[in-house]
Design an enzyme around this catalytic site. Structure first.
Site, PDB file in Angstrom:
ATOM      1  N   PRO A 166       0.824  -1.221   0.000  1.00 11.41           N
ATOM      2  CG  PRO A 166      -0.092  -1.115   2.149  1.00 11.41           C
ATOM      3  CD  PRO A 166       0.704  -1.998   1.234  1.00 11.41           C
ATOM      4  CG  ASP A 167      -0.535   4.797  -2.188  1.00 11.48           C
ATOM      5  OD1 ASP A 167      -1.405   4.569  -1.321  1.00 11.48           O
ATOM      6  OD2 ASP A 167      -0.800   5.330  -3.276  1.00 11.48           O
ATOM      7  CG  PHE A 168       2.460   7.005   3.152  1.00  8.70           C
ATOM      8  CD1 PHE A 168       2.495   5.714   3.638  1.00  8.70           C
ATOM      9  CD2 PHE A 168       3.468   7.879   3.537  1.00  8.70           C
ATOM     10  CE1 PHE A 168       3.501   5.286   4.479  1.00  8.70           C
ATOM     11  CE2 PHE A 168       4.492   7.466   4.377  1.00  8.70           C
ATOM     12  CZ  PHE A 168       4.507   6.172   4.846  1.00  8.70           C
ATOM     13  NE  ARG A 169       0.625  12.523   1.479  1.00  9.12           N
ATOM     14  CZ  ARG A 169       1.881  12.144   1.742  1.00  9.12           C
ATOM     15  NH1 ARG A 169       2.446  11.199   1.014  1.00  9.12           N
ATOM     16  NH2 ARG A 169       2.553  12.703   2.722  1.00  9.12           N
ATOM     17  CG  ASN A 181       8.766   3.173  -3.593  1.00  7.64           C
ATOM     18  OD1 ASN A 181       8.206   4.094  -3.011  1.00  7.64           O
ATOM     19  ND2 ASN A 181       8.304   2.622  -4.683  1.00  7.64           N
ATOM     20  CG  ASP A 229       9.582  -1.411  -2.670  1.00  7.93           C
ATOM     21  OD1 ASP A 229      10.523  -1.352  -3.484  1.00  7.93           O
ATOM     22  OD2 ASP A 229       8.479  -0.875  -2.889  1.00  7.93           O
ATOM     23  CG  HIS A 275      12.955   8.128   1.536  1.00  9.69           C
ATOM     24  ND1 HIS A 275      11.657   8.316   1.130  1.00  9.69           N
ATOM     25  CD2 HIS A 275      13.514   9.367   1.538  1.00  9.69           C
ATOM     26  CE1 HIS A 275      11.443   9.599   0.899  1.00  9.69           C
ATOM     27  NE2 HIS A 275      12.551  10.251   1.122  1.00  9.69           N
ATOM     28  CB  CYS A 335      23.098  -3.949  16.454  1.00  8.57           C
ATOM     29  SG  CYS A 335      23.135  -3.665  18.232  1.00  8.57           S
ATOM     30  CB  CYS A 361      21.842  -6.988  18.466  1.00 12.81           C
ATOM     31  SG  CYS A 361      23.482  -7.597  18.088  1.00 12.81           S
ATOM     32  CG  ASN A 400       0.855   9.875  -9.894  1.00  8.95           C
ATOM     33  OD1 ASN A 400       1.706   9.071  -9.534  1.00  8.95           O
ATOM     34  ND2 ASN A 400       0.044  10.490  -9.039  1.00  8.95           N
TER      35      ASN A 400
END
Ligand code: NAD
Length: 242
Positions: free
Chosen positions: A35-38, A106, A108, A123, A131, A152, A214
């Site tokens: 799922p995306d955010f918006r 992303n 992922d 990101h 750790c 850890c 988009n």
């Protein structure tokens, strides 16, 4: 701004470009089941006691690691996604020498899974974790053994994903590489992003020409040369079949 209606016109623009860079977001992976955010079924619209922005933040991670990890493991890690047509189309464009870099918001890792090589992950990436106490490295499989706080196996320190949480700075080098790639491109294809998250959204000002693909309108459509509304993966499949 030209609103494109036909896939053939989209192909014409891409065919005419020799130095393409792609800038993408969560919408590139929704067709892989993340799922995306918006979007209406995005994480912002799924009822939960805290907003994604709050849970996926630096302070929350250190203050409430159990709740952070319950959410992170359920919503992001244990989905086991595979790349979709969007990811594989971009990898194919790179193999053909037309696309020089994928810049993604992303985390992922699906662009790498699809075969892309020059991926600039603004990101970070869920596959890398460390750790915070002793610095030991852990891969994603290690995290998958847990249902709550990930610790850890050497020193019992908290394990932190190498992803940029809200409230954390982006890596300067990574950002510079993204800017360089976009500045030297003849076409920036933007896909699957609301262009709401900075500094990623601000990167569009370095582009020479912009094509946005988009599902919905964004607040930055007016800055684009071409706009095509549709699902990114489906659109790429049609482009590939043309
Ligand atoms: P966003 O949720 O703000 O916006 C997603 C955009 O993609 C929307 O404009 C939506 O209409 C569009 N979209 C959704 N499905 C699409 C599809 N199939 N084809 C084309 N467009 C589609 O996402 P964002 O702009 O990337 O910002 C969210 C932040 O959250 C980013 O920083 C990102 O790192 C992070 N995030 C990452 C993932 C992931 O790694 N897969 C998932 C969720 C959030």
């Amino acid at each position: 701004m030209e609103t494109i209606k036909k896939i053939s016109r989209l192909k014409e623009i891409i065919d005419a470009s020799k130095n393409i860079v792609f800038l993408g977001g969560a919408g590139v992976s929704t067709e892989s089941g993340i799922p995306d955010f918006r979007s209406p079924d995005g994480l912002y619209n799924q009822p939960y006691k805290f907003s994604p922005e709050k849970i996926l933040s630096h302070n929350f991670f250190f203050n409430q690691p159990k709740i952070f990890y319950e959410y992170y493991l359920e919503k992001i890690i244990n989905i086991n996604p595979i790349p979709n047509y969007g990811h594989s189309y971009l990898a194919d464009l790179e193999r053909k020498g037309k696309l020089k870099a994928v810049v993604t918001q992303n985390i992922d890792g699906l662009h790498y899974d699809a075969g892309s090589i020059n991926v600039i992950e603004l990101h970070g990436n869920i596959h890398h974790n460390h750790c915070v106490k002793c610095g030991k490295y852990f891969d994603l499989d290690y995290l998958k053994k847990f249902t709550g706080t990930v610790r850890c196996d050497d020193c019992n320190g908290l394990v932190k994903p190498d992803v940029v949480l809200y409230g954390e700075q982006l890596d300067e080098n990574t950002l510079s590489k993204a800017i360089e790639a976009i500045e030297s491109s003849d076409l920036l294809i933007i896909g699957g992003t609301s262009l709401n998250v900075y500094p990623a959204a601000g990167l569009i000002r370095y582009a020479n020409k912009i094509l946005l693909i988009n599902l919905t309108r964004t607040s930055k459509d007016i800055y684009c040369d071409y706009v095509y509304y549709g699902k990114f993966g489906e659109t790429c499949k049609e482009l590939q079949e043309l």
